[in-house]
Every structure is written in structure tokens, then in C-alpha cells.
Design an enzyme around this catalytic site. Sequence first.
Site, short mmCIF file in Angstrom:
data_model
loop_
_atom_site.label_atom_id
_atom_site.label_comp_id
_atom_site.label_asym_id
_atom_site.label_seq_id
_atom_site.Cartn_x
_atom_site.Cartn_y
_atom_site.Cartn_z
N PHE A 174 0.83 -1.20 0.00
CA PHE A 174 0.00 0.00 0.00
C PHE A 174 0.87 1.26 0.00
CE2 PHE A 174 -2.38 3.20 2.55
CZ PHE A 174 -3.49 3.34 1.75
N ASN B 148 -3.84 2.08 10.67
CA ASN B 148 -4.54 2.56 9.48
C ASN B 148 -5.03 1.30 8.78
OD1 ASN B 148 -5.46 3.65 7.09
ND2 ASN B 148 -3.42 3.87 6.20
N PRO B 149 -6.19 0.82 9.20
CA PRO B 149 -6.64 -0.48 8.66
C PRO B 149 -7.26 -0.29 7.27
CG PRO B 149 -8.34 0.42 10.07
CD PRO B 149 -7.19 1.41 10.09
N1 GLN Z 1 -7.24 6.55 2.24
C1 GLN Z 1 -7.24 5.41 1.39
C2 GLN Z 1 -7.98 5.71 0.13
O1 GLN Z 1 -9.13 6.07 0.17
C3 GLN Z 1 -7.81 4.19 2.07
C4 GLN Z 1 -6.88 3.74 3.07
C5 GLN Z 1 -7.33 2.57 3.85
O2 GLN Z 1 -8.20 1.78 3.50
N2 GLN Z 1 -6.70 2.46 4.94
O3 GLN Z 1 -7.39 5.59 -0.90
#
Ligand code: GLN
Length: 294
Positions: free
Chosen positions: A97, A191-192
Site C-alpha cells: 500500500f 490505518n486499517p
Molecule cells: N485513504 C485510502 C484511500 O481512500 C484508504 C486507506 C485505507 O483503507 N486504509 O485511498
Amino acid sequence: MVSEEAKTVREALLWAASCLREKGIENARLEAEVLLSKILGMNRGKLLASLGDPLEKGEFLRFRELVAKRQKGYPLQYITGEQEFMSMNFLVEEGVFIPRGDTEVLVEAVLGLGEKFENILDVGTGSGIIAVILAKYFPQSRVTAVDISPRALETAAKNAEGHGVKDRINFTQNDIFLWQPGEQYDLIVSNPPYVPSGDIDRLQREISFEPREALDGGYEGLRFYYRLSELALECLLPGGVLAVEIGWDQAAGVRRIFDGAGIFDKEIQVVRDYGGRDRVVVCRKSVKNAGGSG
Ligand code: GLN
């Protein structure tokens, strides 16, 4: 249109920026510069000082390949292999990620508590940004960083090494729904994945290149918050803090889950991001009942 004939750095950049712009990429010129710097193995400053220099044919062909990849939405960070986070540089690669600015709000909320944490659990560490920054900020701390992805953990370990905190972070490969904590923490941070399953395919096309398991939060995107409150019940010390990132419309849902756990102080704090949207929830495990008197 400049294609194989591209002669100079300047011409190649003009050509690439227009290709990227055509595909709706916002910072097309900047991205073109980043990609060409990568090919030429120089920083942007040097590149911009070499606008009149000729490109070798092989260099241009490789540049063209990168531009084509980027045009299809392949994330710039996977091409460059890095992402800046809180003014520090972190490695990222495909399968991991890509850190978002949103997560800075989470880290800042934790630092803003003004407490010294000693035993920290980072759930779903990904590239390790949170674990590394907290380990650096709290030099007396030990951090346990859990992730289901061996790939993510490899990257996280490199990041911990690069930032000089590897000896204080214990990386464990585990499915958080099965993992049994063996100790007690004074901070659990996460930050799941929190994107509702049904929404993932509607997000930016860049996201389709990222690992789904890092984004998919199940029904309503809330699946992991139930598990986090269970973990807080099992392994968060009384008075300890649970701090999580959330989606902009999930504050009520997450608050309901954490309230329902019955283990946190009444005041649950919701912190907004720079765009004014709810982004982080911070709560504290109650001290009462912990002594076994009630
Ligand atoms: N912020 C991310 C997005 O919307 C999602 C992150 C997450 O699932 N922890 O792209």
C-alpha cells in the site's frame, strides 16, 4: 508530435507531459520530470539544468515505456520506488500500500497527545511508516508491527533499517483476525483497510494496482474496527490509547463500535484532516474496573 525523434531532454519532457495530461494526470510536467530523472539516474535539479542535452535513443525508448505505464494509471510511486511521508523518504513497491498524506493526521494526533509511549502495537503496518516514525519519535519504545502480507513486511523492515530503528521493531506476519497478542501495549495504532468492499472498484484507477487486502474493509468498511476494539480489550493497558485512521464518513460507525465495546472512556476524540473531513479516532481505555473492584 515528438516520438522516436526526440532529441533533447526538453523535447522529451514536453512530449511526455502532453501524453500524461491527455490521460488526466494532474501534475503531468512534474511527473514527466520525475520519470526522466529516474531513467537518467539524476535528481530533478540536475535534469532541469540539462534541458538542452541530447537523449540517447535507448534512454528515450525506456522513458517511453515508463510514460506508457504511467498513462495506464500505474502509480508513480511504484515506478520510482519511493514515497515521502512526514518529510521522510520511504520505500514502496508493487504489492505494498502506498502511504497517503491522510495518515500524517493519525501520526500527528498520537504525537499531539504529548505522552511517552513505550510498548506500541501497529496493526496492518504496510510499508511501516507509522511504526518507523513512532519508533523514532519515542526512542525508549518497542514496537510490534503486524501485517498479513510478507511483501509489505519486507518493505517495512527495509524502511526500519533505513531509518535506524530496526532493532526496536518486531515485525510479525499474521492475519490480525487470528493473531493472539502475547503482551500488553500502552498504544495501539492502525490505518486499517476501511474502504467498503462495494466501493473499491469505483476509486481512482491508480488504486486498482494496489493490494486489495490493504483497502478492503468489508461491509461498510468497518470490519477491522470490530477487531481493533477486541484487541484493545485483550491487550491494551488500562489508560492506554487506541488511535485509528477512518474514512471521512465513518466517524459515527466507528464511535458506535468503540462505545459498544464498553472499555473506553466516554470522550472519544474525532480528528479532522486538512480538508476538514473526519479522519482519525482516538480513544482511551478506562482505568476504572481495571483494579478488579467493580
Ligand atoms: N485513504 C485510502 C484511500 O481512500 C484508504 C486507506 C485505507 O483503507 N486504509 O485511498
